[in-house]
Design a protein around this motif. Structure first.
Motif, mmCIF file in Angstrom:
data_model
loop_
_atom_site.group_PDB
_atom_site.id
_atom_site.type_symbol
_atom_site.label_atom_id
_atom_site.label_comp_id
_atom_site.label_asym_id
_atom_site.label_seq_id
_atom_site.Cartn_x
_atom_site.Cartn_y
_atom_site.Cartn_z
ATOM 1 N N GLU A 1 -6.565 54.930 43.565
ATOM 2 C CA GLU A 1 -7.478 55.066 44.697
ATOM 3 C C GLU A 1 -8.619 54.077 44.544
ATOM 4 O OE1 GLU A 1 -8.516 59.228 45.261
ATOM 5 O OE2 GLU A 1 -6.442 59.635 45.876
ATOM 6 N N SER A 2 -9.296 53.819 45.652
ATOM 7 C CA SER A 2 -10.416 52.894 45.600
ATOM 8 C C SER A 2 -11.692 53.696 45.293
ATOM 9 C CB SER A 2 -10.470 52.147 46.929
ATOM 10 O OG SER A 2 -11.785 51.893 47.285
ATOM 11 N N ILE A 3 -12.256 53.457 44.118
ATOM 12 C CA ILE A 3 -13.421 54.203 43.631
ATOM 13 C C ILE A 3 -14.553 53.195 43.403
ATOM 14 C CG2 ILE A 3 -14.309 55.682 41.760
ATOM 15 C CD1 ILE A 3 -11.989 56.969 43.388
ATOM 16 N N PRO A 4 -15.755 53.456 43.943
ATOM 17 C CA PRO A 4 -16.852 52.497 43.787
ATOM 18 C C PRO A 4 -17.146 52.233 42.307
ATOM 19 C CG PRO A 4 -17.503 54.341 45.220
ATOM 20 C CD PRO A 4 -16.154 54.655 44.684
ATOM 21 N N ARG A 5 -17.298 50.972 41.952
ATOM 22 C CA ARG A 5 -17.753 50.560 40.619
ATOM 23 C C ARG A 5 -16.945 51.156 39.466
ATOM 24 N NH1 ARG A 5 -22.414 48.873 38.857
ATOM 25 N NH2 ARG A 5 -23.783 47.710 40.225
ATOM 26 N N ARG A 6 -15.671 51.385 39.703
ATOM 27 C CA ARG A 6 -14.841 51.957 38.639
ATOM 28 C C ARG A 6 -14.719 50.982 37.467
ATOM 29 N NH1 ARG A 6 -9.261 52.772 40.804
ATOM 30 N NH2 ARG A 6 -9.267 50.549 40.419
ATOM 31 N N ASP A 7 -14.999 51.449 36.262
ATOM 32 C CA ASP A 7 -14.839 50.640 35.048
ATOM 33 C C ASP A 7 -13.479 50.873 34.415
ATOM 34 O OD1 ASP A 7 -17.548 49.465 34.825
ATOM 35 O OD2 ASP A 7 -18.154 51.560 34.625
ATOM 36 N N VAL A 8 -13.013 52.128 34.445
ATOM 37 C CA VAL A 8 -11.748 52.459 33.795
ATOM 38 C C VAL A 8 -10.835 53.156 34.801
ATOM 39 C CG1 VAL A 8 -10.644 53.548 31.813
ATOM 40 C CG2 VAL A 8 -13.051 52.850 31.663
ATOM 41 N N ALA A 9 -9.654 52.578 35.028
ATOM 42 C CA ALA A 9 -8.674 53.141 35.958
ATOM 43 C C ALA A 9 -7.760 54.100 35.196
ATOM 44 C CB ALA A 9 -7.852 52.021 36.593
ATOM 45 N N LEU A 10 -7.663 55.328 35.682
ATOM 46 C CA LEU A 10 -6.957 56.384 34.943
ATOM 47 C C LEU A 10 -5.624 56.730 35.578
ATOM 48 C CD1 LEU A 10 -10.008 58.754 34.358
ATOM 49 C CD2 LEU A 10 -8.991 57.151 32.710
ATOM 50 N N ARG A 11 -4.611 56.855 34.710
ATOM 51 C CA ARG A 11 -3.271 57.263 35.125
ATOM 52 C C ARG A 11 -2.828 58.426 34.242
ATOM 53 N NH1 ARG A 11 -3.491 51.832 35.388
ATOM 54 N NH2 ARG A 11 -2.681 50.910 37.304
ATOM 55 N N GLU A 12 -1.845 59.169 34.721
ATOM 56 C CA GLU A 12 -1.305 60.270 33.925
ATOM 57 C C GLU A 12 -0.949 59.770 32.519
ATOM 58 O OE1 GLU A 12 0.306 63.471 35.506
ATOM 59 O OE2 GLU A 12 1.882 63.812 34.052
ATOM 60 N N GLY A 13 -1.362 60.549 31.535
ATOM 61 C CA GLY A 13 -1.088 60.165 30.149
ATOM 62 C C GLY A 13 -2.276 59.479 29.494
ATOM 63 N N ASP A 14 -3.187 58.917 30.304
ATOM 64 C CA ASP A 14 -4.410 58.341 29.737
ATOM 65 C C ASP A 14 -5.321 59.470 29.280
ATOM 66 O OD1 ASP A 14 -3.537 55.838 30.397
ATOM 67 O OD2 ASP A 14 -4.785 55.647 32.196
ATOM 68 N N SER A 15 -6.319 59.107 28.487
ATOM 69 C CA SER A 15 -7.323 60.124 28.187
ATOM 70 C C SER A 15 -8.711 59.524 28.212
ATOM 71 C CB SER A 15 -7.034 60.833 26.871
ATOM 72 O OG SER A 15 -6.827 59.891 25.860
ATOM 73 N N VAL A 16 -9.677 60.394 28.445
ATOM 74 C CA VAL A 16 -11.086 60.036 28.508
ATOM 75 C C VAL A 16 -11.735 60.679 27.296
ATOM 76 C CG1 VAL A 16 -13.219 60.255 29.840
ATOM 77 C CG2 VAL A 16 -11.028 60.028 31.039
ATOM 78 N N GLU A 17 -12.253 59.866 26.386
ATOM 79 C CA GLU A 17 -12.881 60.436 25.193
ATOM 80 C C GLU A 17 -14.379 60.332 25.335
ATOM 81 O OE1 GLU A 17 -11.005 59.832 21.494
ATOM 82 O OE2 GLU A 17 -9.042 59.538 22.429
ATOM 83 N N VAL A 18 -14.987 61.496 25.548
ATOM 84 C CA VAL A 18 -16.437 61.578 25.731
ATOM 85 C C VAL A 18 -16.937 62.831 25.028
ATOM 86 C CG1 VAL A 18 -16.659 60.275 27.907
ATOM 87 C CG2 VAL A 18 -16.027 62.694 27.975
ATOM 88 N N MET A 19 -18.156 62.757 24.485
ATOM 89 C CA MET A 19 -18.777 63.903 23.810
ATOM 90 C C MET A 19 -17.837 64.536 22.786
ATOM 91 S SD MET A 19 -20.992 65.708 26.849
ATOM 92 C CE MET A 19 -22.462 64.875 27.494
ATOM 93 N N ASP A 20 -17.099 63.707 22.069
ATOM 94 C CA ASP A 20 -16.164 64.170 21.036
ATOM 95 C C ASP A 20 -15.069 65.075 21.580
ATOM 96 O OD1 ASP A 20 -17.479 62.766 19.008
ATOM 97 O OD2 ASP A 20 -18.923 64.398 18.724
ATOM 98 N N GLN A 21 -14.812 64.967 22.869
ATOM 99 C CA GLN A 21 -13.694 65.711 23.462
ATOM 100 C C GLN A 21 -12.726 64.715 24.068
ATOM 101 O OE1 GLN A 21 -13.187 68.960 23.217
ATOM 102 N NE2 GLN A 21 -15.114 69.155 22.080
ATOM 103 N N ARG A 22 -11.470 65.123 24.134
ATOM 104 C CA ARG A 22 -10.463 64.291 24.796
ATOM 105 C C ARG A 22 -10.012 64.990 26.078
ATOM 106 N NH1 ARG A 22 -5.719 61.065 22.869
ATOM 107 N NH2 ARG A 22 -6.764 61.129 20.864
ATOM 108 N N PHE A 23 -10.294 64.354 27.208
ATOM 109 C CA PHE A 23 -9.810 64.847 28.499
ATOM 110 C C PHE A 23 -8.525 64.104 28.840
ATOM 111 C CE2 PHE A 23 -14.239 65.999 28.729
ATOM 112 C CZ PHE A 23 -14.260 67.173 29.466
#
Ligand code: ZN
Ligand code: FE
Length: 262
Positions: free
Chosen positions: A87-109
């Motif tokens: 999707e088109s998201i303003p100012r997106r730095d990281v494009a996410l797809r199924e299987g990716d993860s977001v590691e923030v605050m010592d958690q993995r989303f």
């Protein structure tokens, strides 16, 4: 902000926006992350009030009431923007797809593709804190409208979420719960768990509290859109259109269509 939920050292609280949107804020040690900031102003206010620095912005789908504040906040705080690849998201730095993860605050989303409301819609699930952000796909006792996808896509997306652990806290994007429950009771008048949920949620709203998050266990017991393989849902679909109750996907399609007119 009210009714924060503490999950280890991370606190999750709602920032109300517009009529009925929730922008979810995660805070820890002076830092903050927001999910689906449709409006920058209430986020600025919450960050200032608690002297927090915004490090990351997570986005579930491209609708204006979920991304309207992204550019301004990303700019003001130099926050990193994570959003769905398709999707088109303003100012997106990281494009996410199924299987990716977001590691923030010592958690993995982990990223889960959940097309239906929009075609690129994603959910973010952190097993470590039993937390799911699902935007406008799974609502408390309801589900989003089919703006871009088919009923079959939405049904499968909801089933993927329903297979997450029962203890998962479900953070959706809107306070629609009481009207969703009224509809659910029309589908399943004899569901005692649903009647109890209505009483609980009415009490919460009278006190001005959010009814979100719920848990996956509660959704599986009361949300008609997760229960399309059950006899009451199938019978309700069948009453509206003979043949519709023959399988879970056509039951889902019929109940979703009914909700639009309800
Ligand atoms: Zn939406
Ligand atoms: Fe929305």
């Amino acid at each position: 902000m009210n009714a924060p939920v503490a999950t280890g050292s991370i606190v999750i609280s709602p920032i109300p926006a517009f009529q009925d949107n929730y922008i979810w804020m995660l805070t820890r040690d002076g830092e903050a992350i927001v999910v689906d900031p449709g409006d920058a102003a209430p986020v600025h206010a919450a960050l200032r009030q608690h002297a927090l620095n915004l490090t990351d912005i997570l986005v579930t789908h491209h609708h204006r009431d979920h991304v309207g504040g992204v550019a301004e906040l990303a700019e003001a705080y130099r926050a990193r923007v994570w959003g769905p690849a398709r999707e088109s998201i303003p100012r997106r730095d990281v494009a996410l797809r199924e299987g990716d993860s977001v590691e923030v605050m010592d958690q993995r989303f982990s990223v889960i593709d959940i097309p239906g409301h929009t075609l690129g819609h994603i959910a973010l699930y952190a097993a470590g804190i039993d937390t799911l952000f699902c935007g406008d796909t799974l609502f408390a006792c309801g589900c989003g409208r089919l703006f871009e996808g088919t009923a079959a896509q939405m049904y499968e997306s909801l089933q993927k979420l329903a297979r997450l652990p029962q203890a998962t806290r479900v953070y959706c994007g809107h306070e629609y719960t009481l009207s969703n429950i009224r509809f659910a009771r029309a589908v399943e008048p004899d569901n005692a768990d649903l009647a109890a949920r209505q009483r609980d949620c009415e009490r919460q709203r009278e006190k001005g509290e959010p009814t979100v998050p719920s848990t996956m266990a509660v959704e599986r017991a009361t949300n008609p859109f997760l229960r399309c393989d059950q006899a009451p849902e199938r019978a309700a679909a069948e009453r509206r259109r003979p043949g519709a109750g023959s399988d879970p996907v056509s039951t889902f399609a019929e109940i979703r269509a009914w909700k639009n007119e309800f």
